[in-house]
Design an enzyme around this catalytic site. Structure first.
Site, PDB file in Angstrom:
ATOM      1  N   SER A 147       0.836  -1.201   0.000  1.00  0.00           N
ATOM      2  CA  SER A 147       0.000   0.000   0.000  1.00  0.00           C
ATOM      3  C   SER A 147       0.875   1.257   0.000  1.00  0.00           C
ATOM      4  O   SER A 147       1.751   1.396  -0.841  1.00  0.00           O
ATOM      5  CB  SER A 147      -0.965  -0.033   1.186  1.00  0.00           C
ATOM      6  OG  SER A 147      -1.908   1.009   1.124  1.00  0.00           O
ATOM      7  N   ARG A 191      -6.506   3.710  -2.431  1.00  0.00           N
ATOM      8  CA  ARG A 191      -6.867   4.893  -1.648  1.00  0.00           C
ATOM      9  C   ARG A 191      -6.895   6.120  -2.543  1.00  0.00           C
ATOM     10  O   ARG A 191      -6.295   6.134  -3.617  1.00  0.00           O
ATOM     11  CB  ARG A 191      -5.886   5.104  -0.500  1.00  0.00           C
ATOM     12  CG  ARG A 191      -5.832   3.944   0.473  1.00  0.00           C
ATOM     13  CD  ARG A 191      -5.006   4.284   1.685  1.00  0.00           C
ATOM     14  NE  ARG A 191      -4.824   3.126   2.544  1.00  0.00           N
ATOM     15  CZ  ARG A 191      -4.474   3.202   3.823  1.00  0.00           C
ATOM     16  NH1 ARG A 191      -4.295   4.372   4.388  1.00  0.00           N
ATOM     17  NH2 ARG A 191      -4.321   2.102   4.543  1.00  0.00           N
ATOM     18  N   GLU A 233     -13.839   3.878   4.445  1.00  0.00           N
ATOM     19  CA  GLU A 233     -13.006   3.918   5.656  1.00  0.00           C
ATOM     20  C   GLU A 233     -12.423   5.311   5.842  1.00  0.00           C
ATOM     21  O   GLU A 233     -12.111   6.002   4.857  1.00  0.00           O
ATOM     22  CB  GLU A 233     -11.836   2.935   5.537  1.00  0.00           C
ATOM     23  CG  GLU A 233     -12.227   1.484   5.421  1.00  0.00           C
ATOM     24  CD  GLU A 233     -11.007   0.580   5.391  1.00  0.00           C
ATOM     25  OE1 GLU A 233     -10.902  -0.290   6.256  1.00  0.00           O
ATOM     26  OE2 GLU A 233     -10.154   0.758   4.503  1.00  0.00           O
TER      27      GLU A 233
END
Length: 554
Positions: A147, A310, A392
């Protein structure tokens, strides 16, 4: 919190990793299985580590991949396995290692052609498209990424046939089996040489880009974006989406400027994060300093982390938007502009996300699904359409197609980017302006996250707390309305505690990787009220744990 003097500044050369040394350590380092820090450990996003810490090596990847092959056999998963990787330096050698095991186990494996990189959501999309309407030969996938973690890190995660992050029953099985293999020196691992694996009949090189890009029109209003002729920009932060934006421009006749097309495994183009590390965190003001500096040149600008699950949204009105703020705006917009979504479809949020979302969802008369931390909790609802949106506070989200069917069951950064453009195109206001309107209606939300040191024993106690362990009846001058150790949306254990009042809340949960616990808190009054919540939250947790440790903000 203490901010590094380098924060927000270009990374100095002496900070850059030695790529040759990193790769050499990946191949040569032998993990010490007696050291818990060097075993396979699946957190909320797979196994992560670094050869420099003995926690991400060829030995780990051989063991994990064989464990996944064994799991597939047990479950009868006979379809293709889609494997993607991001642009971290260790992702390519890890993919080569994994392919050697997959080919030896005769797993039909599909990788991006020409040694290309692939975003996490594209793998989820490919799995779901393949499995649609099937009754057998289901596909699954592997994504090799740590990530937004620093350049020296590697990561490896498994997505089963539902296309999303594996749940704990799966990851625990894979983790246990992989450590068993490591302990035996990987003697139980089947393996071919890399060239033999690459040329094996079971290895297929395909194009993941075009199917995903062409399908975007079924989840985002690409025509509205084109018609509005917005000036848009993207910084892929050197990540896996870098080769997707020009095809998006071509297919939809857009003009999204790719302001940083560089791919460099040292990530030398990054500005340094708050703690003095290189970290490709698209929700960090410091890591995003360059794009934020361009905010007045574009109607909307956006970025993604290296595996593109993201999003970071930059607008002239707000600069870099807090992820909580954008989630609230996106949810309000989608509920008003997706008429074919099921009327009973819930809106999913993690319990540490802003209560602004609760207010938006309640006003629109929809059902809120509040779940523990981890995107895996949204997978069932996104898969069957009973959850229209899952998001989230750490800037990860996905949502349904126009027709109310599943798009991805993993976080999708590019569609959240493009949604910001759609919102601006169809309303004439950017997401920052929309959030300002929400604060005028519902009040200003003051939000923070704090870290406190905790021993493994204390973390374990926090994870198992009961509501009865909290004796207090008030928080920051208000009556406590709920003491939660299970999530309201699905009754799953939250691995910690959440306390709510009429105008504020806090949640405390142990870190899965560090000897700390985290306190998330929010007030709809003011900063002073937020400070009171945080101070009393620590006291409540300390009383319940029978200890006292100073907090450190982050």
């Amino acid at each position: 919190m203490t901010i590094s003097p380098l924060a927000g500044k270009p990374a100095p050369k002496e900070m850059l990793i030695d790529l040759a040394r990193l790769e050499r350590e990946y191949f040569e380092c032998r993990p010490n299985i007696d050291d818990p820090e060097q075993r396979v450990a699946f957190g909320t996003s797979g196994h992560r580590g670094s050869p420099f810490r003995g926690s991400f090596t060829r030995s780990h990847i051989l063991a994990i991949t064989q464990a996944i092959c064994d799991y597939r056999c047990i479950k009868g998963t006979g379809g293709p396995l889609y494997m993607g990787k991001d642009t971290h330096a260790l992702s390519r050698p890890a993919q080569c290692t994994a392919l050697e095991v997959l080919a030896a186990n005769e797993v039909q494996t599909v990788i991006q052609q020409a040694d290309g990189v692939t975003p996490t959501p594209v793998i989820s999309h490919a799995i779901l498209v393949h499995n649609r309407s099937r009754t057998e030969h289901f596909a699954d996938g592997i994504v090799i990424t740590p990530s937004h973690n620093p350049p020296e890190d590697g990561g490896f995660k498994y997505n089963p046939t539902h296309g999303g992050p594996a749940d704990t029953d799966v990851t625990q099985w894979v983790e246990n089996r992989a450590n068993e293999l490591l302990r035996s020196g990987n003697t139980g691992v089947k393996r071919l040489g890399f060239e033999a694996a690459l040329s094996a009949d079971t290895t297929h090189q395909d194009d993941f880009v075009a199917p995903y890009v062409k399908d975007l029109r079924n989840v985002v209003d690409m025509e509205a974006i084109r018609a509005a002729d917005l000036k848009l920009a993207v910084d892929p932060l050197g990540g896996a989406a870098v080769h997707y934006w020009e095809p998006i421009n071509t297919v939809y006749k857009l003009d999204i400027a790719v302001v940083n097309p560089k791919v460099d495994p040292t990530f030398s183009f990054m500005t340094v994060d708050h703690d003095g590390k290189i970290r490709m965190d698209c929700s960090s003001l410091y890591a995003m300093a360059r794009l934020v500096g361009l905010k007045d040149r574009y109607r909307v600008a956006f970025a993604n982390d290296p595996d593109s699950d993201r999003h970071g949204i930059v607008t002239p009105s707000a600069g870099l938007m807090n992820p909580n703020h954008y989630l609230a705006v996106a949810i309000g917009y989608l509920l008003a502009h997706r008429p074919h979504w099921p009327s009973q479809a819930a809106i999913g949020k993690t319990l540490v996300s802003s209560s602004m979302i609760d207010r938006v969802v309640h006003k629109l008369g929809r059902r809120l699904l509040e779940v523990p931390v981890g995107f895996k909790w949204f997978v069932p609802g996104l898969f069957d359409g009973s959850c229209g949106f899952g998001g989230e506070e750490s800037a990860g989200a996905s949502f349904l197609r126009y027709d109310g069917s599943v798009w991805t069951t993993d976080k999708d950064g590019p569609i959240m980017d493009l949604l910001a453009a759609e919102i601006t195109a169809r309303t004439g206001k950017d997401p920052g302006e929309h959030y300002h309107a929400l604060t005028a209606e519902f009040g200003t939300a003051y939000y923070t996250r704090i870290d406190a040191a905790a021993t493994p024993q204390q973390k374990s106690r926090l994870e198992k707390l009961s509501p009865e362990a909290v004796k207090e009846s008030e928080l920051a001058g208000e009556p406590i309305t709920a003491k939660l150790t299970r999530a309201p949306g699905n009754n799953a254990p939250i691995g910690g505690l959440k306390i709510t009042t009429a105008s504020g809340w806090f949640a405390a949960r142990p870190s899965g990787t560090e000897n700390i616990y985290k306190i998330y808190a929010e007030s709809f009054k003011d900063e002073a009220h937020l400070d009171s919540i945080v101070g009393e939250a620590q006291a409540m947790v300390d009383n319940a744990l029978g200890r006292s440790t100073p907090l450190h903000g982050i």
